[in-house]
Design a protein around this motif. Structure first.
Motif, short mmCIF file in Angstrom:
data_model
loop_
_atom_site.label_atom_id
_atom_site.label_comp_id
_atom_site.label_asym_id
_atom_site.label_seq_id
_atom_site.Cartn_x
_atom_site.Cartn_y
_atom_site.Cartn_z
N ALA A 108 0.85 -1.20 0.00
CA ALA A 108 0.00 0.00 0.00
C ALA A 108 0.88 1.24 0.00
O ALA A 108 1.88 1.30 0.72
CB ALA A 108 -0.92 0.01 1.21
N ALA A 109 0.51 2.22 -0.80
CA ALA A 109 1.25 3.48 -0.84
C ALA A 109 0.88 4.33 0.37
O ALA A 109 -0.20 4.18 0.95
CB ALA A 109 0.90 4.24 -2.12
N ASP A 110 1.80 5.20 0.76
CA ASP A 110 1.52 6.12 1.87
C ASP A 110 0.22 6.88 1.57
O ASP A 110 0.02 7.36 0.46
CB ASP A 110 2.65 7.13 2.04
CG ASP A 110 3.88 6.51 2.65
OD1 ASP A 110 3.77 5.42 3.26
OD2 ASP A 110 4.96 7.11 2.53
N ASP A 112 -2.78 5.66 1.34
CA ASP A 112 -3.86 4.83 0.79
C ASP A 112 -4.66 4.11 1.87
O ASP A 112 -5.80 3.74 1.64
CB ASP A 112 -3.31 3.77 -0.18
CG ASP A 112 -2.97 4.35 -1.54
OD1 ASP A 112 -3.34 5.51 -1.80
OD2 ASP A 112 -2.35 3.63 -2.33
N ARG A 114 -6.99 3.41 4.91
CA ARG A 114 -8.10 4.08 5.60
C ARG A 114 -9.03 3.00 6.10
O ARG A 114 -9.13 1.92 5.51
CB ARG A 114 -8.84 5.03 4.66
CG ARG A 114 -9.45 4.34 3.47
CD ARG A 114 -10.29 5.26 2.59
NE ARG A 114 -10.74 4.56 1.42
CZ ARG A 114 -11.67 3.60 1.40
NH1 ARG A 114 -12.25 3.23 2.50
NH2 ARG A 114 -12.03 3.02 0.28
N ALA A 117 -11.10 0.29 3.89
CA ALA A 117 -10.47 0.01 2.60
C ALA A 117 -10.68 -1.46 2.25
O ALA A 117 -10.60 -2.34 3.12
CB ALA A 117 -8.98 0.34 2.64
N MET A 132 -4.30 -4.05 -1.17
CA MET A 132 -5.46 -3.25 -1.56
C MET A 132 -6.10 -3.87 -2.81
O MET A 132 -5.39 -4.33 -3.69
CB MET A 132 -5.05 -1.81 -1.86
CG MET A 132 -4.31 -1.11 -0.74
SD MET A 132 -5.33 -0.71 0.67
CE MET A 132 -6.15 0.74 0.06
N ASP A 136 -9.21 0.66 -5.04
CA ASP A 136 -9.34 1.15 -3.67
C ASP A 136 -7.96 1.48 -3.13
O ASP A 136 -7.44 0.82 -2.25
CB ASP A 136 -10.03 0.12 -2.77
CG ASP A 136 -10.60 0.77 -1.52
OD1 ASP A 136 -10.51 2.00 -1.38
OD2 ASP A 136 -11.12 0.04 -0.66
N GLY A 137 -7.37 2.48 -3.68
CA GLY A 137 -6.06 2.88 -3.18
C GLY A 137 -5.07 3.10 -4.26
O GLY A 137 -5.19 2.89 -5.38
#
Length: 137
Positions: A108-110, A112, A114, A117, A132, A136-137
């Motif tokens: 997951a990228a910084d 993304d 939540r 998710a 993810m 969604d991200g």
């Protein structure tokens, strides 16, 4: 494919009861236990239902879909094998079948991450982790 031979610091050592779980994970399948008495699924694998205490439980394949409940980005962990993985995302996810599971979110990228998710299971060295879902991200 078989379950991991050497115990890892990041997973329990398979025993006679959990061997089916770890063998399935080594083949890329996530298993749950479902109670025949109350119908509820649970994870981690137990020989009895944690909801009604029935011993009428069996294995079933999970969909592999989940939603992120909570997480923490770990920036420092000096214990093997975690030291080489920092930073990593320790997470709790709600599986589509109902149980809540402790795991790791990978890739997951910084920004993304939540609550809510959408995630899907993948496997790293026979251990279920989550990524993810597309879109969604």
């Amino acid at each position: 494919m078989t379950a991991p031979d050497a115990p890892g610091h990041d997973r329990p050592e398979p025993d006679a009861f959990t061997l089916a779980y770890w063998e399935a994970a080594a083949e890329g399948r996530l298993l749950l236990r479902r109670c025949g008495a109350c119908g509820l699924a649970h994870h981690y694998p137990r020989e009895f239902c944690p909801h009604c205490w029935s011993e009428d439980v069996g294995w079933e394949r999970a969909s592999g879909l989940a939603t992120l409940y909570t997480w923490s980005v770990v920036h420092r962990n000096d214990l093997p094998p975690f030291k080489g993985r920092t930073p990593y995302v320790a997470a709790v996810v709600d599986l589509a079948e109902g149980p809540r599971m402790m795991t790791e979110v990978v890739g997951a990228a910084d920004g993304d991450l939540r609550a809510g998710a959408e995630l899907r299971v993948t496997f790293r060295e026979g251990v279920p982790v989550f990524v993810m879902r597309a879109g969604d991200g």
